[in-house]
Design a protein around this motif. Structure first.
Motif, PDB file in Angstrom:
ATOM      1  N   GLU A 184      -0.196   5.526  -7.343  1.00  0.00           N
ATOM      2  CA  GLU A 184      -1.208   4.556  -7.766  1.00  0.00           C
ATOM      3  C   GLU A 184      -2.176   4.310  -6.626  1.00  0.00           C
ATOM      4  N   GLN A 185      -3.455   4.219  -6.973  1.00  0.00           N
ATOM      5  CA  GLN A 185      -4.436   3.918  -5.941  1.00  0.00           C
ATOM      6  C   GLN A 185      -4.488   2.423  -5.707  1.00  0.00           C
ATOM      7  N   ALA A 186      -4.681   2.040  -4.479  1.00  0.00           N
ATOM      8  CA  ALA A 186      -4.806   0.621  -4.140  1.00  0.00           C
ATOM      9  C   ALA A 186      -6.148   0.110  -4.665  1.00  0.00           C
ATOM     10  N   SER A 189       0.824  -1.196   0.000  1.00  0.00           N
ATOM     11  CA  SER A 189       0.000   0.000   0.000  1.00  0.00           C
ATOM     12  C   SER A 189       0.868   1.261   0.000  1.00  0.00           C
ATOM     13  N   ARG A 211       2.547   1.668  -3.424  1.00  0.00           N
ATOM     14  CA  ARG A 211       1.600   2.189  -4.431  1.00  0.00           C
ATOM     15  C   ARG A 211       1.356   3.676  -4.219  1.00  0.00           C
ATOM     16  N   GLU A 212       1.254   4.076  -2.955  1.00  0.00           N
ATOM     17  CA  GLU A 212       1.038   5.483  -2.639  1.00  0.00           C
ATOM     18  C   GLU A 212       2.208   6.328  -3.126  1.00  0.00           C
TER      19      GLU A 212
END
Length: 92
Positions: free
Chosen positions: A77-79, A69, A72-73
């Motif tokens: 990028e959104q989870a 998570s 991605r942050e």
């Protein structure tokens, strides 16, 4: 020849007597409850070990999810929504 047969017969008798003694001993232990008690104790240890392993695996899974998570942050990028299908949401 007769002495050879007698020797073999004596060996069979000794083996049978020893087997009967072992059988009686095992039967006596089983009746006393000691065997059952030991079996329950070993099973309890196994369950405790399994629970500890499950707890450890869950901690690892959660830590891995946190790292993914955060990664991605960092790249913007959104989870994905939990339970969402893989891919981008439609068939081709």
């Amino acid at each position: 020849m007769l002495s050879g047969i007698a020797a073999k017969a004596a060996g069979v008798v000794v083996t049978g007597v020893a087997g009967a003694a072992v059988y009686d001993g095992v039967k006596r232990i089983a009746r006393s409850g000691a065997f059952r008690s030991a079996t329950v104790a070993v099973t309890a240890w196994g369950l405790k070990g399994a629970r500890a392993a499950e707890t450890g695996a869950e901690k690892v899974r959660l830590a891995t999810a946190d790292v993914l998570s955060e990664a991605r942050e960092r790249i913007g990028e959104q989870a994905p929504v939990p339970g969402a299908p893989a891919g981008h949401g439609h068939d081709h």
